[in-house]
Design an enzyme around this catalytic site. Structure first.
Site, PDB file in Angstrom:
ATOM      1  N   SER A   5       0.827  -1.210   0.000  1.00 38.23           N
ATOM      2  CA  SER A   5       0.000   0.000   0.000  1.00 38.23           C
ATOM      3  C   SER A   5       0.862   1.261   0.000  1.00 38.23           C
ATOM      4  CB  SER A   5      -0.926   0.012   1.219  1.00 38.23           C
ATOM      5  OG  SER A   5      -1.742  -1.132   1.227  1.00 38.23           O
TER       6      SER A   5
HETATM    7  N1  SAH Z   1      -0.728  -5.063   3.955  1.00 36.21           N
HETATM    8  C1  SAH Z   1       0.012  -5.376   2.771  1.00 36.21           C
HETATM    9  C2  SAH Z   1      -0.659  -4.899   1.498  1.00 36.21           C
HETATM   10  C3  SAH Z   1      -1.526  -5.935   1.050  1.00 36.21           C
HETATM   11  S1  SAH Z   1      -2.320  -5.858  -0.517  1.00 36.21           S
HETATM   12  C4  SAH Z   1       1.431  -4.866   2.816  1.00 36.21           C
HETATM   13  O1  SAH Z   1       1.791  -4.188   3.765  1.00 36.21           O
HETATM   14  O2  SAH Z   1       2.161  -5.180   1.881  1.00 36.21           O
HETATM   15  C5  SAH Z   1      -3.680  -6.881  -0.050  1.00 36.21           C
HETATM   16  C6  SAH Z   1      -3.352  -8.322   0.227  1.00 36.21           C
HETATM   17  O3  SAH Z   1      -4.564  -8.939   0.625  1.00 36.21           O
HETATM   18  C7  SAH Z   1      -2.862  -9.086  -0.989  1.00 36.21           C
HETATM   19  O4  SAH Z   1      -1.615  -9.646  -0.710  1.00 36.21           O
HETATM   20  C8  SAH Z   1      -3.938 -10.143  -1.194  1.00 36.21           C
HETATM   21  O5  SAH Z   1      -3.432 -11.369  -1.673  1.00 36.21           O
HETATM   22  C9  SAH Z   1      -4.516 -10.278   0.184  1.00 36.21           C
HETATM   23  N2  SAH Z   1      -5.871 -10.848   0.275  1.00 36.21           N
HETATM   24  C10 SAH Z   1      -6.904 -10.686  -0.584  1.00 36.21           C
HETATM   25  N3  SAH Z   1      -7.984 -11.367  -0.150  1.00 36.21           N
HETATM   26  C11 SAH Z   1      -7.624 -11.967   1.025  1.00 36.21           C
HETATM   27  C12 SAH Z   1      -8.297 -12.813   1.959  1.00 36.21           C
HETATM   28  N4  SAH Z   1      -9.573 -13.220   1.780  1.00 36.21           N
HETATM   29  N5  SAH Z   1      -7.612 -13.236   3.050  1.00 36.21           N
HETATM   30  C13 SAH Z   1      -6.320 -12.865   3.259  1.00 36.21           C
HETATM   31  N6  SAH Z   1      -5.640 -12.076   2.400  1.00 36.21           N
HETATM   32  C14 SAH Z   1      -6.277 -11.629   1.302  1.00 36.21           C
END
Ligand code: SAH
Length: 228
Positions: A78
């Site tokens: 993000s």
């Molecule tokens: N917090 C992260 C940014 C994540 S982007 C960081 O600091 O890098 C969002 C993430 O959510 C992605 O990696 C995606 O694969 C994950 N995601 C999407 N749906 C999800 C679910 N149902 N359960 C867990 N993770 C999920």
């Protein structure tokens, strides 16, 4: 801008500049946030985590630009401003236990790890979960537990959580997450359509179990998907 083989000093300088950029953006957006500055503890934690270590070597030179970056598997780390704001919205305290849904590369978890006692984080893409766990371990961060699974179900074994942060957008708040939120706890989640209008929402569970919901900012997140 720094170049591909930046030294630790150059990264530290770029990080300090990012912290300033984010502080400025917090100030400009104070009408949305209801405050003109981040909680100093949050700002300090944010200033201490080396974001360049959470992206590939090719992207490290862009690590301190205030924008999201690709982390593989079609996912992104993000934007720094959003990480800082979401962290702040949780009102993190040293005794807190926090659940994150969407580990990605582990950056948000690493920021939280400096602020609270324990972070539990779930990622649906196995490869990302594995890499994030290895990265956090390598960095000596030992108060983050990473699990591969579907975060929409939460992580009931360790509930209730003082804070829950969802870093992918959902149409509605997954009910399990509300259930697993402690009384007095806060949940931050982007809500809305995949690729469409989304708003960052913060929900507080009151002593009588009612939910106080506030819409904070328009945002753009990857979707919270079914799976894990
Ligand atoms: N917090 C992260 C940014 C994540 S982007 C960081 O600091 O890098 C969002 C993430 O959510 C992605 O990696 C995606 O694969 C994950 N995601 C999407 N749906 C999800 C679910 N149902 N359960 C867990 N993770 C999920």
């Amino acid at each position: 801008m720094t170049h591909a083989r930046s030294t630790p000093e150059q990264f530290a300088k770029a990080r300090a500049a990012m912290v300033k950029t984010v502080a400025d953006e917090v100030l400009w957006t104070n009408r949305y946030l209801g405050k003109t500055a981040l909680d100093p503890r949050v700002a300090a934690a944010f200033a201490a985590v080396p974001r360049e270590q959470f992206v590939s070597a090719e992207l490290a030179e862009f690590a301190y630009e205030n924008r999201p970056l690709p982390i593989g598997q079609g996912q992104t780390i993000s934007q720094p401003y959003i990480v800082a704001v979401m962290t702040d919205l949780l009102h993190p305290e040293a005794r807190h236990r926090v659940l994150e849904v969407g580990t990605g590369c582990g950056y948000q978890a690493a920021v939280l790890a400096r602020l609270v006692a324990q972070v539990y984080t779930i990622e649906t893409v196995g490869e990302l979960a594995k890499d994030a766990a290895a990265r956090l371990k390598r960095m000596g961060i030992d108060n983050v537990a990473v699990r591969h699974g579907d975060g929409r179900m939460g992580w009931p074994q360790h509930a209730p959580y003082d804070g829950i942060i969802v870093t992918a957008a959902a149409r509605e708040v997954p009910p399990a997450l509300i259930q697993q939120l402690a009384v007095g706890g806060r949940l931050a989640i982007p809500l809305g359509e995949p690729g469409g209008d989304q708003e960052l929402v913060v929900i507080r569970k009151e002593a009588d179990g009612t939910l106080d919901r506030r819409s904070v900012l328009p945002v753009a997140f990857v979707p919270l998907v079914k799976g894990g």
